[in-house]
Enzyme design. Sequence first.
Site, PDB file in Angstrom:
ATOM      1  N   GLU A 159      33.544  34.582  37.135  1.00 48.71           N
ATOM      2  CA  GLU A 159      33.594  35.116  35.487  1.00 48.71           C
ATOM      3  C   GLU A 159      34.329  34.649  34.456  1.00 48.71           C
ATOM      4  OE1 GLU A 159      35.718  39.201  37.022  1.00 48.71           O
ATOM      5  OE2 GLU A 159      33.808  39.685  37.171  1.00 48.71           O
ATOM      6  N   GLU A 334      28.440  40.982  41.969  1.00 46.27           N
ATOM      7  CA  GLU A 334      29.362  42.186  42.176  1.00 46.27           C
ATOM      8  C   GLU A 334      29.031  42.933  42.112  1.00 46.27           C
ATOM      9  OE1 GLU A 334      33.400  41.148  40.504  1.00 46.27           O
ATOM     10  OE2 GLU A 334      33.862  38.718  41.611  1.00 46.27           O
TER      11      GLU A 334
HETATM   12  C1  NOJ Z   1      35.875  41.666  38.660  1.00 42.02           C
HETATM   13  C2  NOJ Z   1      36.478  40.208  39.838  1.00 42.02           C
HETATM   14  O1  NOJ Z   1      36.046  39.050  40.163  1.00 42.02           O
HETATM   15  C3  NOJ Z   1      37.606  40.685  41.553  1.00 42.02           C
HETATM   16  O2  NOJ Z   1      37.943  40.104  41.531  1.00 42.02           O
HETATM   17  C4  NOJ Z   1      38.062  41.949  40.763  1.00 42.02           C
HETATM   18  O3  NOJ Z   1      38.745  42.415  41.488  1.00 42.02           O
HETATM   19  C5  NOJ Z   1      36.502  43.228  40.225  1.00 42.02           C
HETATM   20  N1  NOJ Z   1      36.034  42.479  39.070  1.00 42.02           N
HETATM   21  C6  NOJ Z   1      37.199  44.113  40.348  1.00 42.02           C
HETATM   22  O4  NOJ Z   1      37.981  44.472  38.800  1.00 42.02           O
END
Ligand code: NOJ
Length: 428
Positions: A159, A334
């Site tokens: 990200e 994710e």
């Molecule tokens: C994106 C992130 O990559 C991760 O580290 C985080 O815990 C999750 N989203 C949930 O917010």
Amino acid sequence: MIRYAFPDGFFWGTAVSSHQVEGNNTNNDWWEFESQGKVKNKEISGNACDHWNKYEEDFQIIKEMKNNAFRFSIEWSRIEPSLGIFDGSSIEHYKKMLSSLRNREIEPFVTLHHFTNPIWVAREGGWLNEKTVDYFLKYVEKVVKEYKDLVRYWITINEPNAYAFASYLMGMFPPQEKSLLKMITVLNNMVKAHAKAYEIIHEIIPDAMVSIAYNVMIFDPINPSSFFDKKIQNFLDRLYNLIFLETILTGKFSAPFKKENIPYAKNTIDYLGINYYTRLHVGFDIKTFPFFVKLYVPENAEKSDFGWEIYPEGFYKVVKRFWEMVKKPIIITENGISDAKDEKRPKYLLSHLIELHRAIQEGVKVLGYLHWSLMDNFEWAEGFSQRFGLIEVDFKTQERRWRNSGKIYKNISENNGISDELIEKYLK
Ligand code: NOJ
């Protein structure tokens, strides 16, 4: 009967990151940030899930969940605790973890940067400093050479857009800057780091599959007929969803304050990793200086514990949109929900997978789905309060307990699809 069957060989897995689960990452900028009491309720990551010591147990859970993939990150501050000094025992440790996954026939998806930086990097100006690009590349080269026989799927940076946004524009993550110019500088440096890392990885592993994990948001105008709300929507969509990705597709970086040709960045992904969670309603607001941006979640929307809107159709839209843009396979790196009571997660999981299935039916090539997260963990500025796990963690005893959603996910992975029974039970 299986109502929604997924393609053969589909990857079913979960995702975590080093700092959020390992525990005692004392040598990075987040540890420092937490020690200054900056996290909600002044929590610190501490032992987190103690995954550093309990990884065998956790991998066994993954096996029992019938998963064939697992995404985790390598902690730069462990591998290279000070500039140019590589730590042999940490390198060995991750090697053991990788072999342990391989022995269980679980495909590792390895992230090289997931929000944290070694303290020495942060001291040198972190990602505002263009030298960090070279520092990062030395670390990447070392890691990839060490693990080349164990890893095929790499994620250079997790990200980059969300990181630049939270750390340099919104002041939520260290180093808590609030500057659009700095955010753009960081995005620009990260694009270069990714593109060069792509090249290095391919030199070492010619058939590697390399990408980023890209957070994509749906931005909808609060008032669809308002000219200004639509302007804000476009501005955020470009800033957050497009600038980085466009550059690694075209080699052209085009952002407010900065335009640059980066020819070597062109076509530097082999697949696209997508992280999708939610949508935001956005609009123009004269009172919110300096950007006049209002971010809003409607009162009546269904939400997670985090207050994020649950919007499964957005998943379909995002996957279709980015497939059209990228025309490379997609892996969901994710997707998940903060839901301590596990009341909404079953429906969230099923409804999102059905939307993904719809995209696949329409021709989008999706190779896998990695749910965030395997287990409850340290959710950054929110500490341990947001619980994303298919497995519940008792942070006092480090006990792992299966949530109902974990069992549902096992069933889906085992069947490589969603059964009528699950639909009957959770979607009616
Ligand atoms: C994106 C992130 O990559 C991760 O580290 C985080 O815990 C999750 N989203 C949930 O917010």
